[in-house]
Design an enzyme around this catalytic site. Structure first.
Site, PDB file in Angstrom:
ATOM      1  N   ILE A  16       0.851  -1.198   0.000  1.00  0.00           N
ATOM      2  CA  ILE A  16       0.000   0.000   0.000  1.00  0.00           C
ATOM      3  C   ILE A  16       0.887   1.248   0.000  1.00  0.00           C
ATOM      4  CG2 ILE A  16      -1.694   1.352   1.319  1.00  0.00           C
ATOM      5  CD1 ILE A  16      -2.932  -1.269   2.258  1.00  0.00           C
ATOM      6  N   ASP A 159     -14.425   0.581   1.475  1.00  0.00           N
ATOM      7  CA  ASP A 159     -15.739  -0.080   1.404  1.00  0.00           C
ATOM      8  C   ASP A 159     -16.779   0.873   0.809  1.00  0.00           C
ATOM      9  OD1 ASP A 159     -14.698  -2.368   3.058  1.00  0.00           O
ATOM     10  OD2 ASP A 159     -14.438  -0.715   4.447  1.00  0.00           O
ATOM     11  N   HIS A 187     -14.623  -2.197   9.644  1.00  0.00           N
ATOM     12  CA  HIS A 187     -14.029  -2.604   8.364  1.00  0.00           C
ATOM     13  C   HIS A 187     -13.738  -4.103   8.448  1.00  0.00           C
ATOM     14  CE1 HIS A 187     -11.631  -2.957   4.804  1.00  0.00           C
ATOM     15  NE2 HIS A 187     -10.637  -3.441   5.513  1.00  0.00           N
TER      16      HIS A 187
HETATM   17  P1  NAX Z   1       2.511  -5.147   3.423  1.00  0.00           P
HETATM   18  O1  NAX Z   1       2.807  -6.370   4.224  1.00  0.00           O
HETATM   19  O2  NAX Z   1       2.872  -5.103   1.976  1.00  0.00           O
HETATM   20  O3  NAX Z   1       3.217  -3.894   4.116  1.00  0.00           O
HETATM   21  C1  NAX Z   1       3.168  -3.648   5.480  1.00  0.00           C
HETATM   22  C2  NAX Z   1       4.455  -2.943   5.854  1.00  0.00           C
HETATM   23  O4  NAX Z   1       4.340  -2.550   7.215  1.00  0.00           O
HETATM   24  C3  NAX Z   1       5.686  -3.824   5.720  1.00  0.00           C
HETATM   25  O5  NAX Z   1       6.647  -3.166   4.903  1.00  0.00           O
HETATM   26  C4  NAX Z   1       6.174  -3.966   7.165  1.00  0.00           C
HETATM   27  O6  NAX Z   1       7.594  -4.008   7.256  1.00  0.00           O
HETATM   28  C5  NAX Z   1       5.620  -2.694   7.785  1.00  0.00           C
HETATM   29  N1  NAX Z   1       5.489  -2.734   9.240  1.00  0.00           N
HETATM   30  C6  NAX Z   1       5.161  -3.783  10.024  1.00  0.00           C
HETATM   31  N2  NAX Z   1       5.214  -3.430  11.314  1.00  0.00           N
HETATM   32  C7  NAX Z   1       5.547  -2.125  11.354  1.00  0.00           C
HETATM   33  C8  NAX Z   1       5.765  -1.208  12.405  1.00  0.00           C
HETATM   34  N3  NAX Z   1       5.658  -1.562  13.696  1.00  0.00           N
HETATM   35  N4  NAX Z   1       6.106   0.062  12.081  1.00  0.00           N
HETATM   36  C9  NAX Z   1       6.249   0.431  10.798  1.00  0.00           C
HETATM   37  N5  NAX Z   1       6.078  -0.413   9.761  1.00  0.00           N
HETATM   38  C10 NAX Z   1       5.722  -1.670  10.030  1.00  0.00           C
HETATM   39  O7  NAX Z   1       0.953  -4.873   3.650  1.00  0.00           O
HETATM   40  P2  NAX Z   1      -0.008  -3.915   2.807  1.00  0.00           P
HETATM   41  O8  NAX Z   1      -0.610  -4.681   1.702  1.00  0.00           O
HETATM   42  O9  NAX Z   1       0.687  -2.634   2.519  1.00  0.00           O
HETATM   43  O10 NAX Z   1      -1.197  -3.700   3.879  1.00  0.00           O
HETATM   44  C11 NAX Z   1      -1.002  -2.967   5.073  1.00  0.00           C
HETATM   45  C12 NAX Z   1      -2.204  -3.103   5.987  1.00  0.00           C
HETATM   46  O11 NAX Z   1      -3.369  -2.564   5.379  1.00  0.00           O
HETATM   47  C13 NAX Z   1      -2.572  -4.542   6.356  1.00  0.00           C
HETATM   48  O12 NAX Z   1      -2.827  -4.598   7.750  1.00  0.00           O
HETATM   49  C14 NAX Z   1      -3.839  -4.779   5.579  1.00  0.00           C
HETATM   50  O13 NAX Z   1      -4.649  -5.762   6.198  1.00  0.00           O
HETATM   51  C15 NAX Z   1      -4.467  -3.419   5.635  1.00  0.00           C
HETATM   52  N6  NAX Z   1      -5.551  -3.124   4.671  1.00  0.00           N
HETATM   53  C16 NAX Z   1      -6.557  -2.331   5.105  1.00  0.00           C
HETATM   54  C17 NAX Z   1      -7.596  -1.957   4.283  1.00  0.00           C
HETATM   55  C18 NAX Z   1      -8.698  -1.073   4.770  1.00  0.00           C
HETATM   56  O14 NAX Z   1      -9.625  -0.824   3.998  1.00  0.00           O
HETATM   57  N7  NAX Z   1      -8.702  -0.572   6.005  1.00  0.00           N
HETATM   58  C19 NAX Z   1      -7.671  -2.470   2.886  1.00  0.00           C
HETATM   59  C20 NAX Z   1      -6.357  -2.925   2.354  1.00  0.00           C
HETATM   60  C21 NAX Z   1      -5.516  -3.680   3.338  1.00  0.00           C
HETATM   61  O15 NAX Z   1      -5.977  -5.012   3.415  1.00  0.00           O
END
Ligand code: NAX
Length: 327
Positions: A16, A159, A187
């Site tokens: 993201i 959503d 969500h």
């Molecule tokens: P990714 O796994 O590609 O990226 C997450 C990043 O966060 C990684 O680079 C990781 O190193 C970093 N990270 C982990 N712990 C951290 C911390 N303590 N401090 C700083 N960085 C940290 O996931 P991505 O596809 O980018 O999704 C991110 C989040 O968005 C997930 O939790 C996902 O479930 C959530 N989403 C939420 C949505 C919504 O509508 N609210 C929709 C899209 C998505 O599913």
């Protein structure tokens, strides 16, 4: 050009993040006359990848990008920030129970809430994207006792946008023909996409779709869209999630359109009989940098049952993380 504002993004090297940072830097979130300084937070092992993203951001030579801070220290990342998009979260691993997931995310969002409390601007606007977004927002907010609770919001805008797009596709309308759609609650798959007050080309939506499609296709499609994208793409929504995050922040900062509203996960004030304090998706209008819940909408039995079911899930999630709140 205005004076630059500081925008923190966590999980900045994730998928993201990669779809989000370039649009913020290009001015899509706050406008072409509003320069930004990006504050990017990642975990230590992801810092080399983050450096690559910073190189690419610089290589775009965006007129509105006035600086980038890349760090693994939350106290640096949230220093003096005006906006914070909390994207980085712990995904659910194999065999991980919901309790473990909430606990693992508590370990991220409690300290980040505290760092925001200690270092961000008092007017900071925080959007939690990382799942479980509503309850992660509650954890962060509960660890920021010096800030107005309304500084903290969660994203249900994806959503909301999905609901608009489904209605437009079904009726042959444009996305811009659809107004006043609401996502109530969490969500998650208990969210309630409500079109009872929505209009298509200025006429009631429910007169233009049939009840069977609304109940049997529309609601489950919006609720399950995230899973459908994972199945098709082999990865969760990224560009659409980033776009929704930009929409959420732009409307909050710059206002909503006359005659329409947006859905935002915000601290409940008890409106519509929802438990105060939980971060609940509500229809909101925004003006002068503040959101307000749209009041006085008629709620029928069908809606009431669904609004209560998603509220129940949020109360249960809250009960599972209360030990993480700052005393
Ligand atoms: P990714 O796994 O590609 O990226 C997450 C990043 O966060 C990684 O680079 C990781 O190193 C970093 N990270 C982990 N712990 C951290 C911390 N303590 N401090 C700083 N960085 C940290 O996931 P991505 O596809 O980018 O999704 C991110 C989040 O968005 C997930 O939790 C996902 O479930 C959530 N989403 C939420 C949505 C919504 O509508 N609210 C929709 C899209 C998505 O599913």
């Amino acid at each position: 050009m205005k004076a630059p504002v500081r925008v923190a993004v966590t999980g900045a090297a994730g998928q993201i993040g990669y779809a989000l940072l370039f649009r913020i830097a290009a001015g899509d979130m706050l406008g072409p006359d509003q320069p930004v300084i990006l504050h990017l937070l990642e975990i230590t092992p992801a810092l080399p990848a983050l450096q690559g993203v910073v190189m690419e951001l610089n290589d775009c030579a965006f007129p509105t990008l006035h600086g980038v801070v890349a760090t693994d220290d939350a106290n640096v990342a949230f220093k003096d920030v005006d906006f914070a998009l909390l994207v980085g979260a712990r995904p659910r691993g194999p065999g991980m129970e919901r309790k473990d997931l909430l606990e693992a995310n508590g370990a991220i969002f409690a300290p980040q809430g505290k760092a925001i409390n200690d270092h961000a601007k008092r007017s900071v606007k925080v959007l939690v994207v990382g799942n479980p977004a509503n309850t992660n927002a509650l954890i962060a907010q509960s660890n920021a006792p010096d800030l107005d609770p309304n500084c903290f919001t969660a994203m249900v805008r994806l959503d909301h946008n999905r609901a608009i797009s489904q209605l437009a596709e079904k009726t042959g309308a444009l996305n811009t023909d659809i107004a006043q759609v609401t996502i109530w609650g969490n969500h998650s798959s208990t969210q309630y996409p409500d079109v009872h007050h929505a209009s298509i080309k200025g006429k009631p939506a429910l007169e233009q779709i049939d009840q069977a499609w609304y109940e049997g296709t529309f609601i489950p499609t919006v609720q399950q869209r995230g899973a459908a994208i994972i199945k098709a793409r082999g990865a969760s929504s990224a560009a659409s999630a980033a776009s929704a995050a930009i929409d959420h922040m732009r409307n909050w900062a710059l206002g909503t359109a006359e005659g329409d509203w947006v859905s935002m996960g915000i601290p409940s004030d008890g409106s519509y009989g929802i438990e105060p304090g939980v971060i609940y998706g509500y229809p909101c209008t925004c003006k002068d940098g503040k959101f307000a819940i749209v009041q006085g909408l008629a709620i029928n039995e069908f809606s009431r049952a669904r609004m209560d079911a998603t509220e129940k899930e949020l109360r249960e999630e809250r009960a599972g993380v209360e030990h993480l709140f700052a005393k």
